[in-house]
Scaffold this motif. Structure first.
Motif, PDB file in Angstrom:
ATOM      1  N   ASP A   1       0.828  -1.211   0.000  1.00 44.73           N
ATOM      2  CA  ASP A   1       0.000   0.000   0.000  1.00 44.73           C
ATOM      3  C   ASP A   1       0.864   1.263   0.000  1.00 44.73           C
ATOM      4  OD1 ASP A   1      -2.277  -1.506  -0.014  1.00 44.73           O
ATOM      5  OD2 ASP A   1      -2.586  -1.423   2.160  1.00 44.73           O
ATOM      6  N   ARG A   2       1.919   1.254   0.809  1.00 46.18           N
ATOM      7  CA  ARG A   2       2.789   2.434   0.862  1.00 46.18           C
ATOM      8  C   ARG A   2       3.513   2.662  -0.470  1.00 46.18           C
ATOM      9  NH1 ARG A   2       3.830   4.876   5.682  1.00 46.18           N
ATOM     10  NH2 ARG A   2       2.928   3.897   7.544  1.00 46.18           N
ATOM     11  N   LEU A   3       3.993   1.576  -1.085  1.00 45.93           N
ATOM     12  CA  LEU A   3       4.648   1.710  -2.388  1.00 45.93           C
ATOM     13  C   LEU A   3       3.676   2.236  -3.439  1.00 45.93           C
ATOM     14  CD1 LEU A   3       6.862  -1.514  -2.590  1.00 45.93           C
ATOM     15  CD2 LEU A   3       7.646   0.845  -2.471  1.00 45.93           C
ATOM     16  N   TYR A   4       2.437   1.759  -3.386  1.00 44.54           N
ATOM     17  CA  TYR A   4       1.447   2.207  -4.363  1.00 44.54           C
ATOM     18  C   TYR A   4       1.145   3.703  -4.186  1.00 44.54           C
ATOM     19  CZ  TYR A   4      -2.911   2.561  -6.963  1.00 44.54           C
ATOM     20  OH  TYR A   4      -3.884   2.940  -7.842  1.00 44.54           O
ATOM     21  N   LYS A   5       0.982   4.145  -2.916  1.00 41.70           N
ATOM     22  CA  LYS A   5       0.727   5.552  -2.660  1.00 41.70           C
ATOM     23  C   LYS A   5       1.922   6.417  -3.091  1.00 41.70           C
ATOM     24  CE  LYS A   5      -2.437   4.762   1.216  1.00 41.70           C
ATOM     25  NZ  LYS A   5      -2.632   4.915   2.686  1.00 41.70           N
ATOM     26  N   TYR A   6       3.137   5.917  -2.821  1.00 40.43           N
ATOM     27  CA  TYR A   6       4.329   6.669  -3.215  1.00 40.43           C
ATOM     28  C   TYR A   6       4.403   6.796  -4.742  1.00 40.43           C
ATOM     29  CZ  TYR A   6       9.241   7.844  -3.912  1.00 40.43           C
ATOM     30  OH  TYR A   6      10.404   8.442  -4.311  1.00 40.43           O
ATOM     31  N   GLN A   7       4.138   5.673  -5.454  1.00 34.79           N
ATOM     32  CA  GLN A   7       4.145   5.721  -6.917  1.00 34.79           C
ATOM     33  C   GLN A   7       3.095   6.691  -7.446  1.00 34.79           C
ATOM     34  OE1 GLN A   7       3.648   1.634  -8.226  1.00 34.79           O
ATOM     35  NE2 GLN A   7       5.801   1.541  -8.818  1.00 34.79           N
ATOM     36  N   LYS A   8       1.931   6.671  -6.828  1.00 35.49           N
ATOM     37  CA  LYS A   8       0.860   7.547  -7.279  1.00 35.49           C
ATOM     38  C   LYS A   8       1.239   9.008  -7.078  1.00 35.49           C
ATOM     39  CE  LYS A   8      -4.141   8.128  -6.904  1.00 35.49           C
ATOM     40  NZ  LYS A   8      -5.375   7.674  -6.192  1.00 35.49           N
ATOM     41  N   ALA A   9       1.844   9.313  -5.922  1.00 33.35           N
ATOM     42  CA  ALA A   9       2.275  10.691  -5.672  1.00 33.35           C
ATOM     43  C   ALA A   9       3.370  11.113  -6.646  1.00 33.35           C
ATOM     44  CB  ALA A   9       2.764  10.820  -4.231  1.00 33.35           C
ATOM     45  N   GLN A  10       4.284  10.186  -6.948  1.00 37.39           N
ATOM     46  CA  GLN A  10       5.337  10.483  -7.906  1.00 37.39           C
ATOM     47  C   GLN A  10       4.779  10.723  -9.301  1.00 37.39           C
ATOM     48  OE1 GLN A  10       8.782  10.933  -7.432  1.00 37.39           O
ATOM     49  NE2 GLN A  10       8.002  11.120  -5.337  1.00 37.39           N
ATOM     50  N   ARG A  11       3.788   9.947  -9.688  1.00 37.11           N
ATOM     51  CA  ARG A  11       3.193  10.142 -11.010  1.00 37.11           C
ATOM     52  C   ARG A  11       2.495  11.496 -11.097  1.00 37.11           C
ATOM     53  NH1 ARG A  11       1.789   4.598 -10.474  1.00 37.11           N
ATOM     54  NH2 ARG A  11      -0.320   5.152  -9.808  1.00 37.11           N
ATOM     55  N   ILE A  12       1.833  11.891 -10.010  1.00 42.75           N
ATOM     56  CA  ILE A  12       1.162  13.197 -10.001  1.00 42.75           C
ATOM     57  C   ILE A  12       2.197  14.327 -10.088  1.00 42.75           C
ATOM     58  CG2 ILE A  12      -0.231  14.760  -8.598  1.00 42.75           C
ATOM     59  CD1 ILE A  12      -1.681  12.303  -7.494  1.00 42.75           C
ATOM     60  N   THR A  13       3.294  14.167  -9.320  1.00 46.52           N
ATOM     61  CA  THR A  13       4.343  15.188  -9.347  1.00 46.52           C
ATOM     62  C   THR A  13       4.989  15.272 -10.720  1.00 46.52           C
ATOM     63  OG1 THR A  13       4.787  14.826  -6.998  1.00 46.52           O
ATOM     64  CG2 THR A  13       6.488  15.936  -8.282  1.00 46.52           C
ATOM     65  N   GLN A  14       5.284  14.119 -11.316  1.00 46.04           N
ATOM     66  CA  GLN A  14       5.887  14.109 -12.653  1.00 46.04           C
ATOM     67  C   GLN A  14       4.958  14.726 -13.689  1.00 46.04           C
ATOM     68  OE1 GLN A  14       6.980  10.076 -13.470  1.00 46.04           O
ATOM     69  NE2 GLN A  14       8.610  10.027 -11.910  1.00 46.04           N
ATOM     70  N   GLN A  15       3.661  14.461 -13.561  1.00 44.84           N
ATOM     71  CA  GLN A  15       2.720  15.036 -14.508  1.00 44.84           C
ATOM     72  C   GLN A  15       2.659  16.553 -14.371  1.00 44.84           C
ATOM     73  OE1 GLN A  15       1.145  13.369 -16.972  1.00 44.84           O
ATOM     74  NE2 GLN A  15       0.506  15.407 -17.674  1.00 44.84           N
ATOM     75  N   ARG A  16       2.709  17.025 -13.115  1.00 49.34           N
ATOM     76  CA  ARG A  16       2.725  18.468 -12.900  1.00 49.34           C
ATOM     77  C   ARG A  16       3.984  19.097 -13.491  1.00 49.34           C
ATOM     78  NH1 ARG A  16       0.808  18.697  -6.542  1.00 49.34           N
ATOM     79  NH2 ARG A  16      -1.411  18.266  -6.894  1.00 49.34           N
ATOM     80  N   LEU A  17       5.126  18.423 -13.296  1.00 51.61           N
ATOM     81  CA  LEU A  17       6.370  18.946 -13.859  1.00 51.61           C
ATOM     82  C   LEU A  17       6.327  18.947 -15.379  1.00 51.61           C
ATOM     83  CD1 LEU A  17       9.003  17.280 -11.484  1.00 51.61           C
ATOM     84  CD2 LEU A  17       8.329  19.676 -11.557  1.00 51.61           C
ATOM     85  N   ARG A  18       5.759  17.872 -15.961  1.00 48.67           N
ATOM     86  CA  ARG A  18       5.637  17.836 -17.428  1.00 48.67           C
ATOM     87  C   ARG A  18       4.723  18.941 -17.930  1.00 48.67           C
ATOM     88  NH1 ARG A  18       6.005  12.054 -16.802  1.00 48.67           N
ATOM     89  NH2 ARG A  18       3.757  11.942 -16.447  1.00 48.67           N
ATOM     90  N   ASP A  19       3.631  19.180 -17.207  1.00 49.92           N
ATOM     91  CA  ASP A  19       2.716  20.246 -17.621  1.00 49.92           C
ATOM     92  C   ASP A  19       3.397  21.614 -17.508  1.00 49.92           C
ATOM     93  OD1 ASP A  19       0.813  18.327 -18.047  1.00 49.92           O
ATOM     94  OD2 ASP A  19      -0.217  18.631 -16.133  1.00 49.92           O
ATOM     95  N   THR A  20       4.144  21.806 -16.406  1.00 52.71           N
ATOM     96  CA  THR A  20       4.855  23.080 -16.231  1.00 52.71           C
ATOM     97  C   THR A  20       5.904  23.276 -17.318  1.00 52.71           C
ATOM     98  OG1 THR A  20       4.534  22.959 -13.832  1.00 52.71           O
ATOM     99  CG2 THR A  20       6.249  24.450 -14.646  1.00 52.71           C
ATOM    100  N   LEU A  21       6.658  22.200 -17.594  1.00 51.73           N
ATOM    101  CA  LEU A  21       7.678  22.289 -18.639  1.00 51.73           C
ATOM    102  C   LEU A  21       7.051  22.560 -19.999  1.00 51.73           C
ATOM    103  CD1 LEU A  21      10.653  22.027 -19.431  1.00 51.73           C
ATOM    104  CD2 LEU A  21      10.311  19.564 -19.655  1.00 51.73           C
ATOM    105  N   LYS A  22       5.912  21.946 -20.250  1.00 53.77           N
ATOM    106  CA  LYS A  22       5.239  22.169 -21.530  1.00 53.77           C
ATOM    107  C   LYS A  22       4.757  23.613 -21.638  1.00 53.77           C
ATOM    108  CE  LYS A  22       1.745  20.212 -24.614  1.00 53.77           C
ATOM    109  NZ  LYS A  22       1.272  21.521 -25.055  1.00 53.77           N
ATOM    110  N   ARG A  23       4.236  24.167 -20.529  1.00 59.48           N
ATOM    111  CA  ARG A  23       3.800  25.564 -20.566  1.00 59.48           C
ATOM    112  C   ARG A  23       4.992  26.489 -20.804  1.00 59.48           C
ATOM    113  NH1 ARG A  23       0.442  23.929 -16.246  1.00 59.48           N
ATOM    114  NH2 ARG A  23       1.897  24.851 -14.722  1.00 59.48           N
ATOM    115  N   ILE A  24       6.125  26.182 -20.157  1.00 53.75           N
ATOM    116  CA  ILE A  24       7.321  27.006 -20.360  1.00 53.75           C
ATOM    117  C   ILE A  24       7.775  26.931 -21.814  1.00 53.75           C
ATOM    118  CG2 ILE A  24       9.755  27.246 -19.754  1.00 53.75           C
ATOM    119  CD1 ILE A  24       9.040  26.319 -16.946  1.00 53.75           C
TER     120      ILE A  24
END
Length: 438
Positions: free
Chosen positions: A74-97
């Motif tokens: 469960d902890r690994l799954y939550k960590y992966q999910k948080a990482q995917r959300i963070t990576q998606q935000r970074l990709r969106d920010t990079l794309k906007r830049i």
């Protein structure tokens, strides 16, 4: 912590039960071994499930498990999910830049710490001729080969922008600005200033042409005024009273025209053709004598030379620049003040200094002193006959000699104008020069 204790108790009970069964059957050691084997197989089974989940379906739900392994999944799954959300935000920010950079009309180029090309927008491709496939990973100086840009890039002093013609179109003028960021990485921006450059050139040509055209009528006017001054006693009193003022204003206009012509020439010609070693001490002595004539005994002027080396440059231009600094000190320092002309060494550079102990200048005015026609006190400057172009001339003369101007002043504590020249502008005096000075 409770899950960990519970898991240990569960494993211990399995081993104890297997040992008890083996003891009852008369094989206690085999029972203990069997119990340990069962515990190991259970752990390997969970590790196998974890491996399959991470390698085959990392984004799917974790495998079902109880106890400590269930908590771990469960902890690994939550960590992966948080990482995917963070990576998606970074990709969106990079794309906007990147999208915003693509929308810019200015070139934007990202360089790594070695100066290799990492990314650039489409404007950089049009202005600098960068190609996505072939140029990525190339060093920037392999594509922008102008020696001035290479010197600017390697100097790592990016306080001022660099103006060059485009590497793919000589009719286009670009202004380059580099910014350091991150881990010694660089952001290169290039702006098309062709229109501004043409307007500036038109302004220079206009000033030069108008100043040149004004020269002739002013010369004629000054000649007639001189003639009328010689026969002032024969003129009616009403006419004779205005001759002196007319002559003073004509002289002021001639000085203004001469300064405008000199400034235009300095702006247009980037380098002089008359550069040679200049004996600084002799130059300062000559300027001191001229300043004493202007001072008429109201100031005490001193010359200090602490460096025997000569300064390579245009003697006429250097004389004009230093004279402007000294004459300003005579005009504005106040009566009874000391004015010092100094030639000395400062680290690897050499300095020509003009220092006075006069009224001083408020530091708020210092950044604008080299602007054309800028005056700290307009009334006083008009009364002293200044044109407002002296420090602008000094600035351009120093730029042509790879030097810069430093100003240190405070009200009531005098002023120091320091011209800092690089060591490459210094030379040892020849034996002929030394014998002539002796």
């Amino acid at each position: 912590m409770r899950l960990w204790s519970r898991e240990l108790w569960r494993l211990a009970l399995i081993v104890a039960a297997a040992s008890l069964v083996g003891w009852l059957l008369g094989f206690a050691s085999l029972g203990l071994a069997a119990g340990l084997a069962i515990v190991l197989l259970l752990q390997l089974r969970q590790l196998h499930a974890l491996h399959r989940w991470l390698t085959r379906h990392p984004h799917a739900e974790p495998p079902a498990a109880r106890g400590l392994w269930g908590e771990l999944f469960d902890r690994l799954y939550k960590y992966q999910k948080a990482q995917r959300i963070t990576q998606q935000r970074l990709r969106d920010t990079l794309k906007r830049i990147q999208d915003s950079s693509e929308a810019m009309s200015d070139s934007v180029v990202m360089l790594d710490r070695r100066g290799d090309l990492e990314w650039w927008n489409s404007a950089a491709g049009h202005m600098l001729g960068l190609q996505t496939v072939h140029d990525r990973g190339q060093h920037i100086t392999n594509l922008l080969r102008d020696p001035r840009f290479i010197d600017y890039f390697n100097a790592r002093d990016y306080r001022e922008p660099l103006t060059l013609t485009s590497p793919i179109d000589e009719r286009q003028v670009l202004q380059f600005q580099i910014t350091l960021y991150g881990d010694d990485e660089r952001l290169l921006m290039a702006r098309d200033i062709t229109r501004l450059h043409r307007l500036e050139q038109m302004r220079r040509d206009f000033v030069a042409n108008v100043s040149h055209e004004l020269r002739t009528p002013l010369t004629v006017l000054a000649g007639y005024l001189e003639t009328y001054t010689d026969i002032a006693d024969q003129l009616p009193p009403r006419l004779a009273r205005g001759l002196g003022q007319m002559e003073a204003q004509t002289s002021r206009m001639q000085n203004l025209v001469n300064d405008l012509l000199l400034l235009s020439r300095l702006e247009i010609d980037r380098r002089g053709d008359d550069e040679a070693p200049v004996a600084v001490e002799s130059l300062l002595e000559a300027i001191r004598r001229d300043a004493e004539s202007l001072s008429a005994g109201r100031h005490r002027l001193l010359v200090e030379c602490h460096d025997p080396r000569q300064l390579v440059g245009s003697e006429q231009e250097l004389r004009s620049a230093i004279s402007n600094l000294v004459f300003n000190a005579v005009r504005y320092a106040g009566d009874g003040r000391h004015i010092t002309l100094r030639w000395r060494t400062q680290g690897d550079a050499a300095c020509l200094e003009v220092e006075d102990d006069g009224e001083g200048i408020d530091p708020v005015h210092i950044p604008r002193l080299t602007e054309r026609f800028y005056r700290v006190d307009k009334g006083r400057s008009t009364a002293t006959g200044g044109t407002g172009l002296g420090l602008a001339i000094v600035k351009h003369v120093l730029l042509r000699h790879d030097a810069h101007l430093e100003i240190v002043s405070h009200p009531g504590r005098g002023a120091l104008f320091r011209c800092v020249f690089p060591a490459t502008r210094l030379s040892r005096p020849s034996a002929v020069a030394l014998s002539s000075q002796a």
